[in-house]
Design a protein around this motif. Structure first.
Motif, PDB file in Angstrom:
ATOM      1  N   VAL A 678       1.015  -1.275  -0.030  1.00 21.26           N
ATOM      2  CA  VAL A 678      -0.007   0.080  -0.018  1.00 21.26           C
ATOM      3  C   VAL A 678       0.861   1.369   0.075  1.00 21.26           C
ATOM      4  CG1 VAL A 678      -1.622   1.251   1.114  1.00 21.26           C
ATOM      5  CG2 VAL A 678      -1.563  -1.349   1.348  1.00 21.26           C
ATOM      6  N   PRO A 679       0.808   2.175  -0.882  1.00 22.93           N
ATOM      7  CA  PRO A 679       1.697   3.254  -1.064  1.00 22.93           C
ATOM      8  C   PRO A 679       1.094   4.458  -0.076  1.00 22.93           C
ATOM      9  CG  PRO A 679       0.000   3.479  -2.699  1.00 22.93           C
ATOM     10  CD  PRO A 679      -0.277   2.070  -2.191  1.00 22.93           C
ATOM     11  N   GLU A 680       2.349   5.269   0.521  1.00 20.33           N
ATOM     12  CA  GLU A 680       1.979   6.389   1.178  1.00 20.33           C
ATOM     13  C   GLU A 680       1.917   7.686   0.512  1.00 20.33           C
ATOM     14  OE1 GLU A 680       4.402   8.562   4.612  1.00 20.33           O
ATOM     15  OE2 GLU A 680       4.419   6.475   5.032  1.00 20.33           O
ATOM     16  N   LEU A 681       0.640   8.327   0.740  1.00 20.23           N
ATOM     17  CA  LEU A 681       0.307   9.401  -0.107  1.00 20.23           C
ATOM     18  C   LEU A 681      -0.080  10.681   1.054  1.00 20.23           C
ATOM     19  CD1 LEU A 681      -1.848   8.090  -2.828  1.00 20.23           C
ATOM     20  CD2 LEU A 681       0.588   8.482  -3.103  1.00 20.23           C
ATOM     21  N   THR A 682      -0.058  11.902   0.754  1.00 20.98           N
ATOM     22  CA  THR A 682      -0.610  12.770   1.489  1.00 20.98           C
ATOM     23  C   THR A 682      -1.947  13.175   1.151  1.00 20.98           C
ATOM     24  OG1 THR A 682       0.345  14.713   0.129  1.00 20.98           O
ATOM     25  CG2 THR A 682       1.645  13.853   1.982  1.00 20.98           C
ATOM     26  N   ARG A 683      -2.230  12.995  -0.312  1.00 21.59           N
ATOM     27  CA  ARG A 683      -3.617  13.063  -0.803  1.00 21.59           C
ATOM     28  C   ARG A 683      -3.867  12.158  -2.090  1.00 21.59           C
ATOM     29  NH1 ARG A 683      -6.478  18.894  -2.104  1.00 21.59           N
ATOM     30  NH2 ARG A 683      -8.312  17.949  -3.299  1.00 21.59           N
ATOM     31  N   GLY A 684      -5.022  11.773  -2.375  1.00 22.79           N
ATOM     32  CA  GLY A 684      -5.096  11.148  -3.442  1.00 22.79           C
ATOM     33  C   GLY A 684      -6.350  10.124  -3.346  1.00 22.79           C
ATOM     34  N   LYS A 685      -6.645   9.322  -4.529  1.00 22.15           N
ATOM     35  CA  LYS A 685      -7.428   8.274  -4.480  1.00 22.15           C
ATOM     36  C   LYS A 685      -7.218   6.930  -3.960  1.00 22.15           C
ATOM     37  CE  LYS A 685     -10.357   5.843  -7.958  1.00 22.15           C
ATOM     38  NZ  LYS A 685     -10.579   5.708  -9.566  1.00 22.15           N
ATOM     39  N   GLY A 686      -5.739   6.644  -4.009  1.00 22.89           N
ATOM     40  CA  GLY A 686      -5.308   5.404  -3.669  1.00 22.89           C
ATOM     41  C   GLY A 686      -5.111   4.354  -4.462  1.00 22.89           C
ATOM     42  N   VAL A 687      -4.675   3.238  -4.308  1.00 22.55           N
ATOM     43  CA  VAL A 687      -4.565   2.143  -5.041  1.00 22.55           C
ATOM     44  C   VAL A 687      -5.738   1.010  -4.955  1.00 22.55           C
ATOM     45  CG1 VAL A 687      -2.378   2.499  -5.663  1.00 22.55           C
ATOM     46  CG2 VAL A 687      -2.876   1.098  -3.922  1.00 22.55           C
ATOM     47  N   ARG A 688      -6.130   0.160  -5.730  1.00 20.28           N
ATOM     48  CA  ARG A 688      -7.236  -0.937  -5.510  1.00 20.28           C
ATOM     49  C   ARG A 688      -6.508  -1.774  -4.512  1.00 20.28           C
ATOM     50  NH1 ARG A 688     -11.303  -2.919  -8.557  1.00 20.28           N
ATOM     51  NH2 ARG A 688     -11.680  -0.736  -8.600  1.00 20.28           N
ATOM     52  N   LEU A 689      -7.268  -2.035  -3.280  1.00 19.25           N
ATOM     53  CA  LEU A 689      -6.884  -3.045  -2.272  1.00 19.25           C
ATOM     54  C   LEU A 689      -7.293  -4.517  -2.531  1.00 19.25           C
ATOM     55  CD1 LEU A 689      -7.044  -0.602   0.842  1.00 19.25           C
ATOM     56  CD2 LEU A 689      -5.231  -1.081  -0.733  1.00 19.25           C
TER      57      LEU A 689
END
Length: 751
Positions: A678-689
């Motif tokens: 799982v990536p670390e972001l400060t803002r966004g949609k994210g990735v499919r889990l």
């Protein structure tokens, strides 16, 4: 029958139609110009507004010099109002009083006798009880006014004359500062140290190309009459002086007084400029009662002649620096004094000037005054020399002069014809006294004649050379520096305001220092109603809610904490725990406290911990990890962290722990995969889990694979699956997963 107001025979035709818009514009512009030019803005040359200039001029006419006696203020005000200033006596007296207050004006222009008010904000005595005369500073401002140094204009009733500007042998604009509000513009200039200003002006005469940065080697910054400490960087001060706009953070001066046995108290000895001491003490007392200053026990005003405000800490373990930071933040023990050098440039044009431009305009004015005074003196010398040369002719021919006066009917005409005398010379000879015929007198006249001739040559040389003019202006400025500098006049001339860097304290420490730390329980209902009950409650069954509402989340916190709310729209909101509504009643809806959209609901709420990370998951199975420090919102509008588009919405917000993620869908399929995917972001949609054909995410859990995955069923029993038992559910992120293991709760959630 009364008099007719219309002209005779004009009927009703004498009414003149006027365009209202045009008439209002003209009248308002006239009012605005009058306020700007003749009331609110000071002249850059003498630093005075008309009312102050008129007070100085009237006091000069009343001969209220520093070496003379005092006169009643009522008499001065009457003189000013009757001859020069057609405004209310109270406004004139207020202006006069301020010029005498050593806590309001850095270099007082008026020497007051009697009650002229105090730093507590008490009113001065009535003008019939107080007396005043000019100070040495005022005489420096007026120096040369009778020698044609400046122009005069008729007064408001044209019966008298008043000066347009004063000669100003003292850098009054910057030394005493000024403030005023005109129409569409304002001015605010702090006081400065006169010796530093004179040094800067002398440097500017030597090097006219000097920059503002060079001048700041001499003028360190404002020098307030009440002292204090300026906590601004040199860069900020330089920028303010270069642009003529800015501000200065001014703090009270204090020291920690040791009282033995480890106890101490803080003593404030200087308070910021224009802060009334009594109101300051009142404000601190109010904050104490409101429990906004939990580190402070008491405040006492022990002032006599000098200021002495005593701040008593709650306990000896309190950090004095932190206590003062919390007091500075909430009270006027720290103020921001604005700088807006908006002045009447050349006495005509309102303009915001830099430090260099203000000093240049003052120097140009001083040079012009020097030239005008020199020309005036030259005219006087020439007149005197004419008379003296007539006297010398009379002495050389004294017997003949006496004979002409005794025997001729028109002695004046005869003498003028005989020795080619001018009318002035002949008149002077005729007006001579008999005792002036002594031999000694002739010697004196020759001596005076030679001295005046030499002075005349010197003035002519001065008027012919600009370098000599600047040299003389420099000499005059050095004299002002001597008179008002710290060497000859330490009490008046010494710098009072010092400079320091503001001590660095963590904002959260200061924030905590301003709030009394108390345990609370934060309660959030299903419909988004918030409240904070005192103490940490263990039994939540006693809580009551509105009809159709119930408990969503309840957790312990402290009043010094920040509470984070995560909504279905992917936004985080931050609310200070001490700002939450109390436990009486049902609390308040969150939408009153923050600007939350109506179609969104609270997903979760928790106490902020800046060291943690959070896993955010949406209904569609997207997610990412975000550091908790990045989600804190500083405004009511919140902070958009997870981007979701309808019908998708944020579903879960879980603190990161362990090394694996277990995710369950509404289709009762479970997938376990490494957290590292799982990536670390400060803002966004994210990735499919996790991938779904229909439905979406139901629950997610983070765990350490070594300890196995645990869950609780509806009856409270705990189940654990070890790493080996989870093999068939293990996979990579974005897989579909498999049906949940046996014993998994019907609700589909881990707890």
């Amino acid at each position: 029958m009364g008099k007719e107001l219309t002209p005779p025979g004009a009927g009703g035709d004498s009414i003149e139609p006027v365009d209202l818009k045009k008439a209002l514009e003209e009248r308002y512009l006239a009012y605005a110009l009058s306020t700007i030019m003749h009331r609110a803005l000071p002249d850059v040359r003498d630093g005075l507004k008309p009312v102050h200039r008129r007070i100085m001029h009237a006091m000069r006419l009343l001969r209220l010099n520093p070496d003379q006696g005092f006169a009643k203020c009522a008499r001065i005000v009457g003189e000013v109002m009757g001859k020069f200033h057609p405004h209310g006596d109270q406004s004139i007296y207020d202006a006069l009083v301020r010029l005498a207050q050593d806590f309001a004006v850095r270099y007082p222009l008026v020497d007051g006798q009697g009650n002229f008010g105090n730093i507590d904000g008490d009113n001065p005595a009535a003008m019939r009880y107080t007396e005043a005369r000019m100070t040495e500073v005022a005489t420096a401002l007026l120096e040369g006014i009778t020698e044609d140094a400046v122009d005069f204009r008729p007064t408001y009733n044209e019966e008298d004359e008043e000066p347009i500007v004063l000669p100003g042998a003292f850098p009054n604009l910057l030394a005493n500062g000024s403030s005023g509000i005109a129409v569409g513009m304002a001015t605010s200039i702090p006081p400065h140290n006169a010796a530093e200003l004179c040094d800067a002006a002398l440097h500017l005469i030597e090097k006219p190309q000097a920059s503002v940065s060079d001048l700041l080697h001499f003028v360190q910054g404002p020098d307030f009459p009440t002292g204090g400490i300026i906590v601004d960087s040199r860069d900020a001060i330089l920028e303010a002086y270069e642009t003529g706009r800015g501000g200065f953070r001014l703090r009270a001066r204090y020291f920690v007084e040791d009282q033995g046995r480890g106890t101490w108290q803080i003593v404030v000895t200087e308070i910021p400029y224009q802060v009334q001491k009594s109101k300051l003490v009142e404000k601190i007392a109010e904050l104490l009662i409101a429990r906004k200053l939990p580190l402070l026990e008491d405040v006492r005003d022990e002032s006599a002649e000098d200021i002495r405000l005593v701040l008593v800490p709650k306990s000896r373990t309190v950090d004095p620096g932190l206590l003062m930071e919390s007091v500075f933040k909430l009270t006027d023990l720290e103020v921001r004094f604005p700088l807006n050098m908006n002045v009447l440039s050349r006495g005509k044009v309102p303009n915001v000037l830099s430090l260099k431009q203000v000093l240049q305009e003052w120097l140009e004015h001083r040079k012009e005054v020097l030239i005008r005074r020199s020309r005036h003196r030259l005219g006087e010398i020439e007149k005197r020399l004419e008379v003296l040369s007539g006297y010398l002719i009379a002495y050389l021919n004294i017997d003949e002069v006496i004979r002409i006066i005794r025997e001729e009917d028109e002695p004046k005409q005869v003498m003028m014809a005989r020795w080619s005398l001018t009318d002035t010379q002949a008149e002077a000879i005729l007006n001579m006294r008999l005792r002036a015929l002594r031999k000694l007198e002739e010697f004196e006249i020759k001596k005076e004649f030679d001295a005046l001739s030499a002075e005349k040559a010197g003035i002519e040389a001065l008027l012919a050379s600009e370098a000599k003019q600047w040299q003389t202006v420099g000499w005059q400025i050095q004299k002002a520096r001597r008179d008002f500098g710290p060497e000859q006049n330490p009490e008046l001339g010494k710098r009072r305001t010092s400079f320091a860097e503001a001590p660095e304290h963590d904002d959260t420490d200061i924030y905590h220092a301003m709030i009394e730390k108390e345990p609370i329980t934060v309660v959030v209902s299903n419909k988004g109603w918030l409240r904070a009950l005192k103490g940490h409650l263990s039994d939540l069954s006693m809580l009551t809610f509105k009809e159709g509402d119930g408990l969503k989340i309840a957790f312990p916190a402290q009043t010094t904490d920040k509470i984070l709310f995560f909504t279905t729209g992917g936004k985080f909101y931050t609310v200070a725990a001490d700002r939450l509504p109390g436990g009486r009643g049902h609390g308040e809806p969150i939408r009153i406290i923050v600007d939350m959209e109506n179609d969104q609901d609270i997903v979760t709420a928790f106490v902020h911990d800046g060291s943690r990370k959070l896993l955010l998951v949406s209904r569609d199975g997207n997610g990412f990890v975000v550091p908790e420090a990045e989600v804190v919102a500083n405004t009511r509008k919140g902070k958009q962290v997870m981007n979701v588009k309808t019908p998708d919405e944020s579903r879960r917000c879980v603190p990161v722990s362990g090394d694996h993620v277990a995710i369950v869908g509404e289709n009762r399929k479970m997938l376990v995969f490494p957290l590292a995917q799982v990536p670390e972001l400060t803002r966004g949609k994210g990735v499919r889990l996790q991938r779904y054909k229909d439905g979406g995410t139901l629950d997610v859990k983070l765990f350490a694979i070594g300890q196995g995955l645990t869950w609780q069923d509806s009856s409270g029993r705990t189940f654990t699956r070890s790493k080996e038992e989870l093999v068939e559910w293990m996979g990579d992120r974005a897989a579909a997963g498999r049906m949940v293991p046996k014993g998994f709760p019907r609700s589909g959630k881990f707890s």
